[in-house]
Design a protein around this motif. Structure first.
Motif, PDB file in Angstrom:
ATOM      1  N   THR A 168       8.417  96.347  15.099  1.00 37.19           N
ATOM      2  CA  THR A 168       9.095  95.324  15.896  1.00 37.19           C
ATOM      3  C   THR A 168       8.245  94.832  17.064  1.00 37.19           C
ATOM      4  OG1 THR A 168      10.177  97.051  17.221  1.00 37.19           O
ATOM      5  CG2 THR A 168      11.391  96.187  15.314  1.00 37.19           C
ATOM      6  N   LEU A 169       7.313  95.670  17.544  1.00 42.43           N
ATOM      7  CA  LEU A 169       6.456  95.284  18.670  1.00 42.43           C
ATOM      8  C   LEU A 169       5.049  94.898  18.229  1.00 42.43           C
ATOM      9  CD1 LEU A 169       7.441  98.047  21.276  1.00 42.43           C
ATOM     10  CD2 LEU A 169       8.434  95.762  20.971  1.00 42.43           C
ATOM     11  N   ALA A 170       4.829  94.825  16.930  1.00 37.88           N
ATOM     12  CA  ALA A 170       3.502  94.507  16.407  1.00 37.88           C
ATOM     13  C   ALA A 170       3.080  93.097  16.796  1.00 37.88           C
ATOM     14  CB  ALA A 170       3.490  94.656  14.889  1.00 37.88           C
ATOM     15  N   THR A 171       1.777  92.911  16.929  1.00 35.16           N
ATOM     16  CA  THR A 171       1.215  91.590  17.195  1.00 35.16           C
ATOM     17  C   THR A 171       0.138  91.292  16.159  1.00 35.16           C
ATOM     18  OG1 THR A 171      -0.418  92.528  18.728  1.00 35.16           O
ATOM     19  CG2 THR A 171       1.659  91.722  19.674  1.00 35.16           C
ATOM     20  N   ASP A 179       7.953  87.212  14.792  1.00 33.17           N
ATOM     21  CA  ASP A 179       8.143  86.396  15.986  1.00 33.17           C
ATOM     22  C   ASP A 179       9.004  87.185  16.975  1.00 33.17           C
ATOM     23  OD1 ASP A 179       9.009  84.615  17.917  1.00 33.17           O
ATOM     24  OD2 ASP A 179       9.438  83.002  16.513  1.00 33.17           O
ATOM     25  N   PRO A 180       8.510  87.453  18.197  1.00 33.25           N
ATOM     26  CA  PRO A 180       9.270  88.249  19.161  1.00 33.25           C
ATOM     27  C   PRO A 180      10.683  87.718  19.422  1.00 33.25           C
ATOM     28  CG  PRO A 180       7.022  87.972  19.924  1.00 33.25           C
ATOM     29  CD  PRO A 180       7.179  87.092  18.719  1.00 33.25           C
ATOM     30  N   ALA A 181      10.832  86.400  19.483  1.00 33.09           N
ATOM     31  CA  ALA A 181      12.157  85.816  19.713  1.00 33.09           C
ATOM     32  C   ALA A 181      13.092  86.135  18.554  1.00 33.09           C
ATOM     33  CB  ALA A 181      12.040  84.311  19.914  1.00 33.09           C
ATOM     34  N   LEU A 182      12.543  86.109  17.338  1.00 29.29           N
ATOM     35  CA  LEU A 182      13.347  86.425  16.157  1.00 29.29           C
ATOM     36  C   LEU A 182      13.707  87.906  16.124  1.00 29.29           C
ATOM     37  CD1 LEU A 182      14.623  85.313  13.605  1.00 29.29           C
ATOM     38  CD2 LEU A 182      12.473  85.703  12.403  1.00 29.29           C
ATOM     39  N   VAL A 183      12.786  88.751  16.576  1.00 30.12           N
ATOM     40  CA  VAL A 183      13.067  90.194  16.654  1.00 30.12           C
ATOM     41  C   VAL A 183      14.227  90.437  17.612  1.00 30.12           C
ATOM     42  CG1 VAL A 183      12.183  92.446  17.348  1.00 30.12           C
ATOM     43  CG2 VAL A 183      10.717  90.887  16.060  1.00 30.12           C
ATOM     44  N   ASP A 184      14.189  89.802  18.785  1.00 35.52           N
ATOM     45  CA  ASP A 184      15.280  89.955  19.758  1.00 35.52           C
ATOM     46  C   ASP A 184      16.621  89.545  19.157  1.00 35.52           C
ATOM     47  OD1 ASP A 184      13.820  90.957  21.891  1.00 35.52           O
ATOM     48  OD2 ASP A 184      13.380  88.977  22.717  1.00 35.52           O
ATOM     49  N   LYS A 185      16.610  88.413  18.471  1.00 38.08           N
ATOM     50  CA  LYS A 185      17.839  87.891  17.870  1.00 38.08           C
ATOM     51  C   LYS A 185      18.361  88.830  16.782  1.00 38.08           C
ATOM     52  CE  LYS A 185      19.652  83.636  15.766  1.00 38.08           C
ATOM     53  NZ  LYS A 185      19.298  82.266  15.306  1.00 38.08           N
ATOM     54  N   THR A 186      17.452  89.363  15.972  1.00 33.73           N
ATOM     55  CA  THR A 186      17.848  90.260  14.891  1.00 33.73           C
ATOM     56  C   THR A 186      18.397  91.572  15.432  1.00 33.73           C
ATOM     57  OG1 THR A 186      16.162  89.285  13.448  1.00 33.73           O
ATOM     58  CG2 THR A 186      17.084  91.414  12.783  1.00 33.73           C
ATOM     59  N   ILE A 187      17.733  92.127  16.448  1.00 33.39           N
ATOM     60  CA  ILE A 187      18.205  93.386  17.029  1.00 33.39           C
ATOM     61  C   ILE A 187      19.567  93.186  17.681  1.00 33.39           C
ATOM     62  CG2 ILE A 187      17.757  95.127  18.807  1.00 33.39           C
ATOM     63  CD1 ILE A 187      14.801  94.888  18.176  1.00 33.39           C
ATOM     64  N   LYS A 226      -4.438 102.803   8.187  1.00 28.27           N
ATOM     65  CA  LYS A 226      -5.262 102.793   9.385  1.00 28.27           C
ATOM     66  C   LYS A 226      -6.152 101.557   9.451  1.00 28.27           C
ATOM     67  CE  LYS A 226      -8.722 105.480  11.926  1.00 28.27           C
ATOM     68  NZ  LYS A 226      -9.511 106.740  11.963  1.00 28.27           N
ATOM     69  N   PHE A 227      -6.782 101.227   8.322  1.00 26.38           N
ATOM     70  CA  PHE A 227      -7.734 100.126   8.323  1.00 26.38           C
ATOM     71  C   PHE A 227      -7.088  98.762   8.091  1.00 26.38           C
ATOM     72  CE2 PHE A 227     -10.652 103.691   7.455  1.00 26.38           C
ATOM     73  CZ  PHE A 227     -11.593 103.446   8.442  1.00 26.38           C
ATOM     74  N   LEU A 228      -5.976  98.733   7.361  1.00 28.42           N
ATOM     75  CA  LEU A 228      -5.361  97.457   7.014  1.00 28.42           C
ATOM     76  C   LEU A 228      -4.195  97.087   7.913  1.00 28.42           C
ATOM     77  CD1 LEU A 228      -5.384  97.712   3.102  1.00 28.42           C
ATOM     78  CD2 LEU A 228      -7.077  96.628   4.601  1.00 28.42           C
ATOM     79  N   ASN A 229      -3.577  98.099   8.549  1.00 32.37           N
ATOM     80  CA  ASN A 229      -2.398  97.795   9.360  1.00 32.37           C
ATOM     81  C   ASN A 229      -2.390  98.568  10.679  1.00 32.37           C
ATOM     82  OD1 ASN A 229      -0.066  96.262   9.693  1.00 32.37           O
ATOM     83  ND2 ASN A 229       1.259  97.858   8.861  1.00 32.37           N
ATOM     84  N   LYS A 230      -3.581  98.856  11.205  1.00 38.55           N
ATOM     85  CA  LYS A 230      -3.741  99.485  12.516  1.00 38.55           C
ATOM     86  C   LYS A 230      -3.011 100.821  12.641  1.00 38.55           C
ATOM     87  CE  LYS A 230      -4.318  94.999  14.795  1.00 38.55           C
ATOM     88  NZ  LYS A 230      -3.856  94.093  15.877  1.00 38.55           N
ATOM     89  N   GLY A 231      -2.813 101.517  11.526  1.00 39.11           N
ATOM     90  CA  GLY A 231      -2.186 102.825  11.566  1.00 39.11           C
ATOM     91  C   GLY A 231      -0.690 102.820  11.761  1.00 39.11           C
ATOM     92  N   ARG A 232      -0.053 101.664  11.719  1.00 39.33           N
ATOM     93  CA  ARG A 232       1.388 101.573  11.933  1.00 39.33           C
ATOM     94  C   ARG A 232       2.139 102.329  10.835  1.00 39.33           C
ATOM     95  NH1 ARG A 232       0.454  95.245  12.646  1.00 39.33           N
ATOM     96  NH2 ARG A 232      -0.244  95.214  14.806  1.00 39.33           N
ATOM     97  N   GLY A 233       3.040 103.163  11.247  1.00 37.31           N
ATOM     98  CA  GLY A 233       3.803 103.949  10.294  1.00 37.31           C
ATOM     99  C   GLY A 233       3.132 105.234   9.883  1.00 37.31           C
ATOM    100  N   GLY A 234       1.913 105.469  10.360  1.00 33.29           N
ATOM    101  CA  GLY A 234       1.208 106.709  10.060  1.00 33.29           C
ATOM    102  C   GLY A 234       1.746 107.850  10.908  1.00 33.29           C
ATOM    103  N   PRO A 235       1.579 109.091  10.464  1.00 33.07           N
ATOM    104  CA  PRO A 235       2.157 110.241  11.163  1.00 33.07           C
ATOM    105  C   PRO A 235       1.652 110.436  12.586  1.00 33.07           C
ATOM    106  CG  PRO A 235       0.619 110.965   9.457  1.00 33.07           C
ATOM    107  CD  PRO A 235       0.833 109.503   9.253  1.00 33.07           C
TER     108      PRO A 235
END
Length: 223
Positions: free
Chosen positions: A55-58, A64-72, A106-115
């Motif tokens: 949700t905080l990824a860039t 889209d941060p505005a869309l994340v706010d609306k969805t949450i 790690k290489f394709l998605n900056k380690g997001r979701g990794g342990p």
């Protein structure tokens, strides 16, 4: 020299094939045993992957941060309804397992979701009481046996599934739930998709299989 080139080519092709196989395995919904809906009268809200990593990824593949706010905000309304009506609220968070897949992450998605990621927790904007928090390694939340155990204990036969991404983990979990005979509902307002155009097609396929799409209040069913 040609031998080394040949060996290198075979290794590269093997890695490509293994990556394709792993991706397909990751997103393929599981089957599972059919439930008896007559013995499962209760409802639950299932929140998929609403984690800070996503949700905080860039950058590329970010929401889209505005869309994340609306969805949450929409999800918070669902959580409030569930809390007030006594429906269990279950969060399912992604934590990838396996050396190779985490290397790719790690290489394709900056380690997001990794342990080892610092963003595995639920987004702090999520309000209300979460009754169960389960982690999964694959897209389909039913790949984690603990989910079915929770649903069985609480006699859940109706699932409202929200979160992200609509084209991946949300749809895989919906398909797995339908495969098992659950009554599945969702709300566009409470689902994030990096590719909204593809989500429209995904949503149509889910609806064709029996998933119900409606507004927040209409789809919330008390236990």
């Amino acid at each position: 020299m040609w031998l080394l080139i040949g060996i290198g080519t075979v290794i590269i092709l093997a890695l490509i094939a293994y990556t394709i196989y792993g991706h397909k395995r990751h997103i393929t919904p599981s089957k599972g045993q059919k439930i008896d809906l007559s013995q499962r009268p209760n409802s639950a809200l299932l929140i998929i992957d609403l984690q800070e990593d996503f949700t905080l990824a860039t950058g590329k593949n970010a929401y889209d941060p505005a869309l994340v706010d609306k969805t949450i905000s929409a999800i918070n309304e669902l959580v409030l309804i569930a809390n007030e009506t006594g429906q269990p609220v279950i969060s399912v968070r992604q934590i990838f397992k396996g050396l190779y897949i985490n290397l790719l992450v790690k290489f394709l998605n900056k380690g997001r979701g990794g342990p080892k990621s610092a963003g595995l927790d639920l987004d702090a904007r999520l309000n209300g009481d979460i009754d169960h928090d389960i982690t999964k390694a694959r897209a389909d939340a039913f790949s984690e046996p603990e989910l079915e155990k929770v649903l069985e204990r609480q006699k859940i036969g109706k699932l409202q599934i929200v979160g992200l991404d609509g084209n991946y983990c949300v749809q895989s979990t919906m398909q797995a739930a339908i495969n098992r005979g659950y009554q599945v509902s969702f709300s566009d307002a409470a689902i994030l998709a990096v590719n909204p155009t593809v989500w429209q097609k995904t949503r149509a396929r889910l609806a064709a299989r029996g998933a119900k799409n409606g507004d927040i209040k209409a789809t919330a069913v008390a236990s």
